[in-house]
Design a protein around this motif. Structure first.
Motif, mmCIF file in Angstrom:
data_model
loop_
_atom_site.group_PDB
_atom_site.id
_atom_site.type_symbol
_atom_site.label_atom_id
_atom_site.label_comp_id
_atom_site.label_asym_id
_atom_site.label_seq_id
_atom_site.Cartn_x
_atom_site.Cartn_y
_atom_site.Cartn_z
ATOM 1 N N LEU A 156 7.438 16.668 0.568
ATOM 2 C CA LEU A 156 8.371 17.303 -0.363
ATOM 3 C C LEU A 156 7.840 17.143 -1.777
ATOM 4 C CD1 LEU A 156 11.194 18.572 -1.043
ATOM 5 C CD2 LEU A 156 12.080 16.223 -1.120
ATOM 6 N N VAL A 157 7.851 18.238 -2.536
ATOM 7 C CA VAL A 157 7.481 18.204 -3.954
ATOM 8 C C VAL A 157 8.679 18.658 -4.759
ATOM 9 C CG1 VAL A 157 6.001 19.189 -5.747
ATOM 10 C CG2 VAL A 157 5.023 18.581 -3.522
ATOM 11 N N VAL A 158 9.084 17.853 -5.745
ATOM 12 C CA VAL A 158 10.244 18.146 -6.581
ATOM 13 C C VAL A 158 9.763 18.476 -7.982
ATOM 14 C CG1 VAL A 158 12.481 17.312 -7.397
ATOM 15 C CG2 VAL A 158 11.581 16.520 -5.184
ATOM 16 N N VAL A 159 10.241 19.604 -8.514
ATOM 17 C CA VAL A 159 9.808 20.093 -9.826
ATOM 18 C C VAL A 159 11.045 20.175 -10.723
ATOM 19 C CG1 VAL A 159 8.546 21.908 -11.040
ATOM 20 C CG2 VAL A 159 8.038 21.448 -8.633
ATOM 21 N N PRO A 160 11.380 19.075 -11.425
ATOM 22 C CA PRO A 160 12.606 19.052 -12.215
ATOM 23 C C PRO A 160 12.387 19.551 -13.653
ATOM 24 C CG PRO A 160 11.773 16.813 -11.872
ATOM 25 C CD PRO A 160 10.736 17.762 -11.370
ATOM 26 N N GLN A 188 0.863 -1.177 0.000
ATOM 27 C CA GLN A 188 0.000 0.000 0.000
ATOM 28 C C GLN A 188 0.902 1.230 0.000
ATOM 29 O OE1 GLN A 188 -3.531 -0.337 -0.229
ATOM 30 N NE2 GLN A 188 -2.724 -2.370 -0.688
ATOM 31 N N MET A 189 0.974 1.904 -1.112
ATOM 32 C CA MET A 189 1.915 3.014 -1.281
ATOM 33 C C MET A 189 1.350 4.287 -0.655
ATOM 34 S SD MET A 189 4.313 1.509 -3.144
ATOM 35 C CE MET A 189 5.220 2.746 -4.052
ATOM 36 N N LYS A 190 2.142 4.912 0.210
ATOM 37 C CA LYS A 190 1.800 6.220 0.766
ATOM 38 C C LYS A 190 3.038 7.111 0.685
ATOM 39 C CE LYS A 190 -1.830 4.571 3.883
ATOM 40 N NZ LYS A 190 -2.318 4.488 5.286
ATOM 41 N N PRO A 191 3.415 7.495 -0.526
ATOM 42 C CA PRO A 191 4.662 8.255 -0.697
ATOM 43 C C PRO A 191 4.591 9.620 -0.030
ATOM 44 C CG PRO A 191 3.422 8.169 -2.750
ATOM 45 C CD PRO A 191 2.731 7.248 -1.797
ATOM 46 N N SER A 192 5.702 10.020 0.541
ATOM 47 C CA SER A 192 5.799 11.341 1.167
ATOM 48 C C SER A 192 6.462 12.355 0.250
ATOM 49 C CB SER A 192 6.568 11.243 2.484
ATOM 50 O OG SER A 192 7.865 10.706 2.270
ATOM 51 N N VAL A 193 6.951 11.896 -0.895
ATOM 52 C CA VAL A 193 7.617 12.758 -1.867
ATOM 53 C C VAL A 193 6.889 12.636 -3.203
ATOM 54 C CG1 VAL A 193 9.787 13.322 -3.028
ATOM 55 C CG2 VAL A 193 9.822 12.374 -0.703
ATOM 56 N N ALA A 194 6.741 13.753 -3.906
ATOM 57 C CA ALA A 194 6.133 13.752 -5.235
ATOM 58 C C ALA A 194 7.075 14.398 -6.233
ATOM 59 C CB ALA A 194 4.799 14.492 -5.227
ATOM 60 N N ILE A 195 7.170 13.800 -7.411
ATOM 61 C CA ILE A 195 7.896 14.369 -8.540
ATOM 62 C C ILE A 195 6.854 14.926 -9.516
ATOM 63 C CG2 ILE A 195 9.523 13.942 -10.415
ATOM 64 C CD1 ILE A 195 10.846 13.376 -7.815
ATOM 65 N N ALA A 196 7.015 16.182 -9.907
ATOM 66 C CA ALA A 196 6.069 16.817 -10.826
ATOM 67 C C ALA A 196 6.398 16.437 -12.263
ATOM 68 C CB ALA A 196 6.123 18.333 -10.661
ATOM 69 N N TYR A 197 5.399 15.903 -12.966
ATOM 70 C CA TYR A 197 5.553 15.579 -14.388
ATOM 71 C C TYR A 197 4.448 16.255 -15.180
ATOM 72 C CZ TYR A 197 5.667 13.125 -18.826
ATOM 73 O OH TYR A 197 5.724 12.836 -20.163
#
Length: 658
Positions: free
Chosen positions: A452-456, A385-394
């Motif tokens: 955390l949200v990462v916007v690469p 059951q995935m509950k990620p605390s980090v998101a990568i913006a695509y």
């Protein structure tokens, strides 16, 4: 999910894709017997075979497939039934030539290979809906039916350039922009005598170039909307006829020919994230799996899973290893592509679980081993059951806007690091630290669930995404953005404001200047030197931002990373492209403050996750690896007790418990 009868926790599925159209009834019986013996619990069928079910318009023949469905049910094997809306039958092309693809040069093409259909054609839409309706009604109550799939690899279709397509595109523009004045502004027609004075003057942009960047983006948006609308039509049929069965489709939204914007729309036609999984690099492949799931709470289905392949017989132990990487990524099912090696057609050198002479290969035995092991593991917290605390913006729009065609392509000259490279480099350190990360469209999701949200390299920053980031940071979130981000607006035109556009105040800086150093950049952060692989950097001009790191091999100690307090949160800007060593150092400096806990420590090439108190380790390399252990552990898969260290052979896996 609200659907207790759908696949859920405590269930793992191993099976295969199967093309019964190639098989006699005797062969079907033999194949099903082999599947049952291997422990397969699900098959995917029906894809690519529209005329198998409808040999002529309105003439449906389900007898042959009924037999196959009955055989599967008798063997206890469930069926994912694909609505094979692509490719369309030859009779459809012959009777309704509007479905034929027309090239940008005006040449009408025969349907020489798969997916050469103009799916915007109204006759195609009508006929595929009628076919989907008949197919799902016929099998709605069959006990083997498990799920429905839509139009295999619909994202890999062709654009078309007929006059009818042009008219449909103009209607789309009218709906999007409303007036010619708004269209002219969005398309920057004041330059080079491009002003449009009537809708009749609008032509279809050229997907292969040449042409201006604004129109190139709208062309892809149009075909994306066409694709999404086709999927929504099929979803409406599913909801009407088989609402108790989920939609689990192999859609291939990132296909290079066309693609479509999955992550801003997937909830409208997707029940489970699903994909064809043909992995190479573990981190890059896991990024793609995470993108296929997006922000959905349901697990991932690998509707096509690496076994052999086109011109590739397979490698012993490799499919099993990738099966366990799949479990790390939250997968619930893997279906080997494919069961029978293809003897003819476009994929006649496609090697499946059975050889061309129908002899079961060692690959069938390997998948039987996976099925047996998964039967044990499904009661031990799988699928995860995935509950990620980090998101990568695509962003689909950025993927298109950052790589346009054209003879005077200043954008490609400017963006020297491809968007996907930045995505992968931003994701890799998190995957290496055994931290779960979601890949999402930030303008369409609740960012508050992430620490955390990462916007690469998000080159195109639309208002919805900018507003979402502003709200997120203001409310206490932490965002990391890298170079090339927020340069153009939703019309694919550069902002006439300080950069990053719409977010300069959030990041507390301006970044207009950019240069290339003589050598790869070196960043000094917290007294440590981090060597990158890229020479590109932007000159950061902080207003309210504080400098966290500087480039040590550039004259003048140029800022490399800044952080700005905005509202209750923090906006961090990286002056160069996402590069794994730099991003790794930055992430690790944030983990404690953000309460992000890295997973188990593992050597390079070994990945791990804790699942219900047990730890799954996967060695993705063809070399043996040792993992240090703090206490004696028992291996569920190996049956061994490990003291001091876990020894994993090439492609080795084990699930350890105390």
């Amino acid at each position: 999910m609200g659907h207790p009868d759908w696949p859920g926790s405590g269930q793992l599925f191993v099976g295969t894709c199967y093309q019964p159209i190639d098989r006699t009834r005797e062969q079907v019986r033999d194949d099903v017997a082999l599947m049952k013996k291997a422990g397969f619990t699900v098959v995917r069928m029906g894809d690519l075979s529209w005329d198998y079910f409808e040999p002529a318009e309105g003439v449906f023949d389900f007898k042959s497939f009924d037999y196959v469905m009955d055989e599967m049910h008798a063997a206890g094997i469930k069926v994912v039934l694909d609505i094979s809306g692509l490719p369309a039958p030859q009779w459809l092309h012959h009777k309704y030539p509007g479905v034929d693809v027309v090239t940008q040069n005006g040449e009408r093409l025969n349907a020489a290979e798969r997916y050469m259909e103009d799916i915007s054609d109204p006759d195609y839409r009508r006929l595929v809906t009628e076919f989907a309706d008949a197919l799902t009604k016929h099998y709605a109550h069959h006990p083997a039916l498990f799920a429905i799939g839509f139009d295999n690899e619909i994202g890999n279709g062709f654009m078309s350039y007929s006059q009818a397509d042009r008219a449909r595109f103009v209607d789309w523009l009218k709906n999007r922009y409303g007036t010619l004045e708004a269209l002219n502004k969005a398309w920057a027609t004041q330059r080079w005598s491009r002003r449009i004075d009537s809708w009749d003057e609008v032509q279809l942009p050229y997907g292969d170039g040449p042409g201006p960047f604004e129109r190139f983006l709208d062309l892809h948006r149009y075909w994306s909307d066409v694709t999404i609308d086709a999927l929504k039509n099929l979803e409406a049929v599913r909801k009407k006829n088989v609402p108790d069965k989920p939609a689990i489709s192999n859609l291939w939204d990132t296909a290079g020919r066309k693609g479509f914007d999955l992550l801003s729309t997937h909830r409208q036609y997707v029940s489970y994230g699903a994909m064809g999984f043909y992995p190479g690099d573990p981190s890059d492949s896991s990024w793609e799996a995470r993108m296929m799931q997006g922000a959905l709470s349901t697990p991932i289905w690998f509707n096509e899973f690496t076994a052999g392949g086109g011109g590739y017989y397979g490698a012993k132990g490799r499919s099993r290893m990738w099966a366990y990487v799949g479990l790390i990524d939250g997968a619930q099912a893997l279906l080997a592509w494919t069961f029978n090696s293809h003897q003819g057609g476009e994929e006649q050198a496609l090697f499946g679980l059975l050889d061309h002479d129908n002899t079961p290969s060692w690959k069938l035995g390997e998948f039987a081993q996976i099925a047996s092991e998964f039967k044990t593991l499904e009661k031990m917290g799988f699928p995860r059951q995935m509950k990620p605390s980090v998101a990568i913006a695509y962003s689909f729009d950025t993927n298109i806007a950052s790589a346009p065609n054209g003879p005077s392509n200043t954008v490609r000259q400017y963006i020297t690091t491809p968007y996907w490279t930045q995505q992968h480099e931003a994701f890799r350190p998190l995957f290496r630290d055994n931290i779960d990360a979601a890949v999402i469209n930030i303008g369409h999701e609740d960012l508050g669930r992430y620490k955390l949200v990462v916007v690469p390299g998000d080159y195109l920053m639309d208002k919805a995404s900018a507003d979402a980031l502003r709200r997120y940071v203001s409310a206490g979130g932490t965002v990391v953005m890298t170079a090339f981000s927020a340069k153009v607006n939703e019309n694919n035109q550069w902002f006439d404001t300080p950069l990053p556009g719409r977010l300069s105040d959030v990041f507390g800086l301006k970044t207009n200047e950019f240069y290339n150093a003589d050598a790869p950049l070196v960043v000094t952060m917290n007294g440590e030197e981090i060597r990158g692989s890229n020479t590109f950097y932007e000159v950061l001009e902080p207003s309210t931002a504080q400098v966290l790191a500087r480039f040590s091999n550039l004259e003048g100690a140029v800022p490399a990373i800044t952080a700005n307090r905005f509202g209750k949160g923090r906006a961090i800007y990286v002056a160069t492209t996402a590069q794994a060593p730099i991003m790794e150092a930055l992430y690790r400096s944030l983990y404690t403050d953000l309460a992000i806990a890295p997973g188990p420590k593992t050597p390079d090439g070994v990945y791990a996750r804790v699942v219900d108190g047990r730890t799954l380790y996967v060695n993705t390399t063809p070399r043996a690896k040792d993992v240090q252990l703090d206490a004696p552990m028992a291996g569920v898969l190996t049956g061994r007790t490990w003291t001091g260290r876990l020894h994993l052979g090439a492609y080795g896996v084990d699930l350890l418990q105390k």
